[in-house]
Design an enzyme around this catalytic site. Structure first.
Site, short mmCIF file in Angstrom:
data_model
loop_
_atom_site.label_atom_id
_atom_site.label_comp_id
_atom_site.label_asym_id
_atom_site.label_seq_id
_atom_site.Cartn_x
_atom_site.Cartn_y
_atom_site.Cartn_z
N SER A 35 82.88 28.10 26.79
CA SER A 35 82.91 28.90 28.01
C SER A 35 82.58 28.08 29.26
O SER A 35 83.16 28.28 30.32
CB SER A 35 81.91 30.05 27.91
OG SER A 35 82.26 30.91 26.84
N GLU A 56 67.47 27.34 25.42
CA GLU A 56 67.64 26.76 26.76
C GLU A 56 66.41 26.02 27.26
O GLU A 56 66.52 25.02 27.97
CB GLU A 56 68.03 27.87 27.75
CG GLU A 56 69.39 28.51 27.48
CD GLU A 56 69.36 29.54 26.36
OE1 GLU A 56 68.26 29.90 25.89
OE2 GLU A 56 70.45 29.98 25.93
#
Lengths: 312, 276
Positions: A35, A56
């Site tokens: 993406s 993350e």
């Protein structure tokens, strides 16, 4: 506007080019490389591409370590997970030491569309802008993205570049000039000024056409670098046109509108209207529907222009 | 291991303990207990194991050190000063306005500090990144990182533990300073992190359990870590918070408290310095 391209697609291409030019560039992603388009780099330079999984915080810290080892890490995921989930890692591990980490999330703003409010970051510009040492860039189109990413790779220090999911019209020529910290006049006008960032600059171009039919001469100042803000070009526009409308695909709190309001209030009070998301979360829908729903269309910008003109 | 080597390092560690309490007494602010529990490991790294050059802190072939439990900064600072990275007088400016010796390690100002730490849970990720970068450069340099046991409560540590094993970072050695106390009390009561070695093994690490104040055991474990290939190694070191100064030992209350005048005198007596 036939020439449509997503800023994330331009990012994927230019990142792979930079990878070929500079062996110190490394790329990290958190399971969204298809993406974010970092997969293009990953395919060409697998030894310099690190998929960090859906983690993350660790990804940002790892990037800071790679920077400490002399690498130039580009880190991508969706904007909400970079700026939101890993905010404190960005502050402590990247911005505080001035680590040479480039945080380049895609899927900023509401045009993420169908995924809905959980995935639409409407506050990332504000929370990144608040961190000392951080540079914040929101390109308008594919050509500017290519130039911005090249400038960011050459720049030493932390940078946040917010990119989008959807195709956006070309505003700038392929050989456009880009300098971090410099705004640019996309259209000269004398009655009022749109100060815009990201895909809203494209909406301002359409709005200026609508206003022209009413005899209103709108200036458009595109601010790719929200921080450090090009104060000079904004104050000049405020002085010369006497009315400002800011527009961003972001909350009206703390982003470009906030930055311009702070600047004008302290230096040159000017009638101002901030177009943006009015302290709400996003929602599911098609991107075009959402721009309309949240009041971010050319028609909304034209209406805002009329409103500030009335206050001149 | 040569007995003289161990004795020599134990002497250095004792001197550094003196330096820690004097530094903290002067600053009247900082973390006493966790600095004293980590100092034997830090001594082993800076004065035996790590290749580094105080004359050239950015020497590219140096081994890297990350103090993930950044509140033990005084322990790293006294080691850096002793090694010659900056004048020992700088220690007397710890935590003062304008000093390069910040409350927690800051790579921008202090020679020999690689990254900024202090917000717990982030150092292992940064150490991983350094180790990955060194591997990309085909460097033989190793990366060492010291974490606290309370720090293991941070979820990011386990994201990083997963990643270090996934990327087979055998050029990385983590050490956990298990002093069993955190600010609010016993780690086991605040939020139990045991069994630490088993957790790391389950994440794909090689784990070695030692007494973190047994200098010979620390050196042996560090050598062993270097021999382990294909996976990162963690040295889980049982320590005593405040080690070496009986009035500070096993006391959570000295986590973030600096010694007063009386405590300094008592500490110096404990450490074999018969000063006033």
């Amino acid at each position: 506007m036939s020439n449509m391209k997503a800023t994330r697609d331009a990012y994927g291409e230019v990142l792979a080019e930079l990878g070929a030019e500079n062996g110190n560039i490394v790329v990290l992603d958190a399971d969204l490389s298809g993406s974010t388009k970092t997969a293009v780099f990953g395919k060409r330079f697998p030894e310099r591409f690190f998929n960090m999984g859906i983690a993350e915080a660790n990804m940002i810290g790892t990037a800071a370590g790679l920077a400490a080892a002399g690498k130039i890490p580009f880190v991508s995921t969706f904007a909400i997970f970079a700026a939101g989930r890993a905010w404190e890692q960005i502050r402590q591990s990247v911005a505080y030491p001035k680590a040479n980490v480039k945080i380049v999330p895609t899927h900023g703003g509401i045009t993420v569309g169908e995924d809905g409010g959980s995935h639409q970051s409407v506050e990332d510009i504000a929370i990144m802008r608040a961190i000392p040492n951080m540079t914040v860039i929101v390109p308008a189109d594919a050509a500017e993205t290519r130039k911005a990413i090249r400038a960011v790779a050459a720049h030493k220090g932390p940078v946040y570049v917010r990119l989008g999911r959807n195709k956006v019209p070309a505003i700038f020529p392929d050989d456009c000039y880009f300098e971090i910290g410099k705004g640019c006049e996309v259209l000269h006008g004398t009655d009022m000024t749109f100060v815009t960032t990201g895909l809203m600059t494209g909406q301002a171009v359409k709005a200026a056409e609508l206003l022209k039919k009413e005899g209103i001469s709108a200036r458009i100042v595109h601010i790719a670098t929200v921080k450090p803000l090009d104060q000079e070009i904004i104050l000049k526009a405020a002085g010369e046109t006497g009315a400002i409308v800011t527009a961003e695909e972001h909350s009206i709190i703390g982003g470009l509108g906030g930055a311009v309001a702070e600047l004008l209030a302290e230096n040159l009070p000017t009638p101002l209207k901030r177009v943006g998301i009015r302290d709400r979360f996003g929602t599911s829908g098609k991107a075009e529907e959402l721009l309309k729903y949240f009041g971010l269309t050319a028609e909304d910008l034209s209406e805002a222009a009329r409103e500030v003109l009335a206050r001149k | 291991m040569h007995k003289e080597k161990i004795t020599h390092l134990e002497d250095i560690a004792r001197n550094l303990r003196v330096s820690i309490v004097k530094t903290l007494h002067k600053s009247q602010s900082g973390h006493t207990g966790g600095s004293l529990s980590a100092i034997d490991m830090i001594t082993a790294l800076y004065f035996h194991k790590m290749r580094h050059n105080p004359e050239d802190p950015r020497w590219k072939d140096r081994d890297r050190f990350v103090l993930s439990k950044g509140h033990a900064a005084p322990a790293q600072y006294v080691a850096l000063a002793e090694a010659g990275y900056f004048p020992k007088e700088d220690l007397m400016m710890l935590r003062r306005l304008g000093s390069h010796l910040q409350g927690h390690p800051d790579s921008k100002g202090t020679p020999g500090v690689e990254v900024c730490t202090g917000s717990l849970g982030q150092g292992l990720s940064m150490a991983n990144g350094i180790a990955l970068g060194l591997r990309l450069d085909n460097s033989n340099s190793r990366t060492y990182v010291i974490l606290g046991d309370g720090e293991l409560q941070e979820g990011q540590v386990w994201e990083a533990a997963m990643a270090a094993a996934h990327y087979r970072l055998d050029n990385l050695c983590a050490m956990v300073d298990v002093n069993a106390l955190q600010i609010d009390g016993e780690v086991a009561k605040v939020m139990n992190v045991s069994p630490i070695a088993d957790k790391f093994r389950a994440f794909g690490w090689h784990a070695i359990e030692i007494d973190g104040h047994d200098m010979g055991a620390v050196l042996t474990a560090l050598d062993k870590a270097e021999d382990i290939k294909g996976k990162p190694t963690v040295i889980v070191a049982a320590t005593v918070k405040g080690k070496g100064v009986s009035i500070f030992e096993h006391k959570a209350s000295y986590h973030g408290v600096a010694p007063n005048d009386d405590e300094l005198n008592e500490a110096l007596i404990c450490l074999g310095c018969f000063e006033d």
